[in-house]
Design a protein around this motif. Structure first.
Motif, PDB file in Angstrom:
ATOM      1  N   ASN A  78      40.126  39.564  38.747  1.00 46.68           N
ATOM      2  CA  ASN A  78      41.131  39.870  37.719  1.00 46.68           C
ATOM      3  C   ASN A  78      40.508  39.950  36.327  1.00 46.68           C
ATOM      4  OD1 ASN A  78      43.479  39.999  39.377  1.00 46.68           O
ATOM      5  ND2 ASN A  78      43.297  37.783  39.631  1.00 46.68           N
ATOM      6  N   ASN A  79      39.382  39.250  36.130  1.00 47.20           N
ATOM      7  CA  ASN A  79      38.732  39.258  34.816  1.00 47.20           C
ATOM      8  C   ASN A  79      37.670  40.352  34.692  1.00 47.20           C
ATOM      9  OD1 ASN A  79      40.260  37.055  34.342  1.00 47.20           O
ATOM     10  ND2 ASN A  79      38.575  35.662  33.854  1.00 47.20           N
ATOM     11  N   CYS A  80      37.054  40.713  35.809  1.00 48.25           N
ATOM     12  CA  CYS A  80      35.936  41.661  35.782  1.00 48.25           C
ATOM     13  C   CYS A  80      36.374  43.027  35.242  1.00 48.25           C
ATOM     14  CB  CYS A  80      35.363  41.813  37.182  1.00 48.25           C
ATOM     15  SG  CYS A  80      34.063  43.055  37.299  1.00 48.25           S
ATOM     16  N   LEU A 101      42.424  46.215  38.559  1.00 46.18           N
ATOM     17  CA  LEU A 101      42.634  47.172  37.476  1.00 46.18           C
ATOM     18  C   LEU A 101      41.842  48.465  37.681  1.00 46.18           C
ATOM     19  CD1 LEU A 101      42.628  44.799  34.350  1.00 46.18           C
ATOM     20  CD2 LEU A 101      44.583  45.973  35.399  1.00 46.18           C
ATOM     21  N   GLY A 102      41.095  48.538  38.787  1.00 49.31           N
ATOM     22  CA  GLY A 102      40.407  49.787  39.121  1.00 49.31           C
ATOM     23  C   GLY A 102      38.966  49.876  38.656  1.00 49.31           C
ATOM     24  N   TYR A 103      38.387  48.761  38.193  1.00 52.42           N
ATOM     25  CA  TYR A 103      36.979  48.794  37.787  1.00 52.42           C
ATOM     26  C   TYR A 103      36.095  48.570  39.011  1.00 52.42           C
ATOM     27  CZ  TYR A 103      38.827  48.224  33.073  1.00 52.42           C
ATOM     28  OH  TYR A 103      39.507  48.404  31.908  1.00 52.42           O
ATOM     29  N   ILE A 104      34.882  49.117  38.940  1.00 49.76           N
ATOM     30  CA  ILE A 104      33.933  48.908  40.043  1.00 49.76           C
ATOM     31  C   ILE A 104      33.573  47.427  40.108  1.00 49.76           C
ATOM     32  CG2 ILE A 104      31.634  49.449  40.911  1.00 49.76           C
ATOM     33  CD1 ILE A 104      31.874  52.138  39.414  1.00 49.76           C
ATOM     34  N   LEU A 105      33.579  46.894  41.316  1.00 49.78           N
ATOM     35  CA  LEU A 105      33.364  45.466  41.499  1.00 49.78           C
ATOM     36  C   LEU A 105      31.894  45.169  41.829  1.00 49.78           C
ATOM     37  CD1 LEU A 105      35.116  42.859  41.652  1.00 49.78           C
ATOM     38  CD2 LEU A 105      35.189  43.234  44.131  1.00 49.78           C
ATOM     39  N   PRO A 106      31.286  44.201  41.153  1.00 54.66           N
ATOM     40  CA  PRO A 106      29.941  43.781  41.545  1.00 54.66           C
ATOM     41  C   PRO A 106      30.037  42.851  42.756  1.00 54.66           C
ATOM     42  CG  PRO A 106      30.668  42.531  39.648  1.00 54.66           C
ATOM     43  CD  PRO A 106      31.779  43.483  39.983  1.00 54.66           C
ATOM     44  N   GLY A 155      26.502  34.593  34.909  1.00 59.91           N
ATOM     45  CA  GLY A 155      27.717  34.012  34.338  1.00 59.91           C
ATOM     46  C   GLY A 155      27.668  33.942  32.820  1.00 59.91           C
ATOM     47  N   GLN A 156      26.466  33.672  32.285  1.00 57.51           N
ATOM     48  CA  GLN A 156      26.332  33.590  30.832  1.00 57.51           C
ATOM     49  C   GLN A 156      26.456  34.959  30.176  1.00 57.51           C
ATOM     50  OE1 GLN A 156      22.530  31.692  30.334  1.00 57.51           O
ATOM     51  NE2 GLN A 156      23.201  29.875  31.455  1.00 57.51           N
ATOM     52  N   MET A 157      25.995  35.998  30.874  1.00 60.04           N
ATOM     53  CA  MET A 157      26.012  37.334  30.289  1.00 60.04           C
ATOM     54  C   MET A 157      27.344  38.057  30.463  1.00 60.04           C
ATOM     55  SD  MET A 157      23.157  37.367  28.894  1.00 60.04           S
ATOM     56  CE  MET A 157      23.290  39.004  28.205  1.00 60.04           C
ATOM     57  N   CYS A 158      28.171  37.591  31.364  1.00 56.29           N
ATOM     58  CA  CYS A 158      29.436  38.283  31.608  1.00 56.29           C
ATOM     59  C   CYS A 158      30.354  38.126  30.396  1.00 56.29           C
ATOM     60  CB  CYS A 158      30.129  37.715  32.846  1.00 56.29           C
ATOM     61  SG  CYS A 158      31.759  38.457  33.095  1.00 56.29           S
ATOM     62  N   PRO A 159      30.702  39.222  29.748  1.00 57.03           N
ATOM     63  CA  PRO A 159      31.528  39.135  28.535  1.00 57.03           C
ATOM     64  C   PRO A 159      32.973  38.738  28.817  1.00 57.03           C
ATOM     65  CG  PRO A 159      30.818  41.417  28.950  1.00 57.03           C
ATOM     66  CD  PRO A 159      30.310  40.590  30.079  1.00 57.03           C
ATOM     67  N   HIS A 160      33.344  38.739  30.081  1.00 53.04           N
ATOM     68  CA  HIS A 160      34.741  38.456  30.426  1.00 53.04           C
ATOM     69  C   HIS A 160      34.890  37.152  31.225  1.00 53.04           C
ATOM     70  CE1 HIS A 160      35.959  42.306  28.805  1.00 53.04           C
ATOM     71  NE2 HIS A 160      34.915  42.828  29.399  1.00 53.04           N
TER      72      HIS A 160
END
Ligand code: SF4
Ligand code: SF4
Length: 74
Positions: free
Chosen positions: A11-13, A38-43, A58-63
């Motif tokens: 939900n956050n990605c 929301l339709g974004y490509i999932l890692p 985790g540290q680099m994920c802006p969301h």
């Protein structure tokens, strides 16, 4: 030896790919057929055996979409 596992909050990605880009162990790949609600490509964690729970993704994920868990393997 430490082993890692990551959990991605779909939900956050937002599919930015930073987690893939900054994982030096190349554990993460961007899916070709999985998407967030929301339709974004999932890692996805493609190779959990290589993850050492460094926490960089985790540290680099802006969301704040990634939680990293560390296991101690005897
Ligand atoms: S915790 Fe480190 S090794 Fe594991 S997926 Fe994230 S960046 Fe890669
Ligand atoms: S860095 Fe975060 S928002 Fe970007 S693709 Fe990875 S999990 Fe999704």
């Amino acid at each position: 030896m430490a082993r890692g596992e990551i959990v991605i909050n779909e939900n956050n990605c937002r599919g930015c790919g930073y987690c893939q880009e900054f994982c030096k162990r190349e554990c993460i790949v961007m899916s070709e057929d999985k998407f967030t609600p929301l339709g974004y490509i999932l890692p996805i964690l493609a190779d959990s055996d290589k993850c050492n729970a460094c926490g960089v993704c985790g540290q680099m994920c802006p969301h704040f979409a990634i939680e990293v868990y560390r296991f101690i393997k005897n």
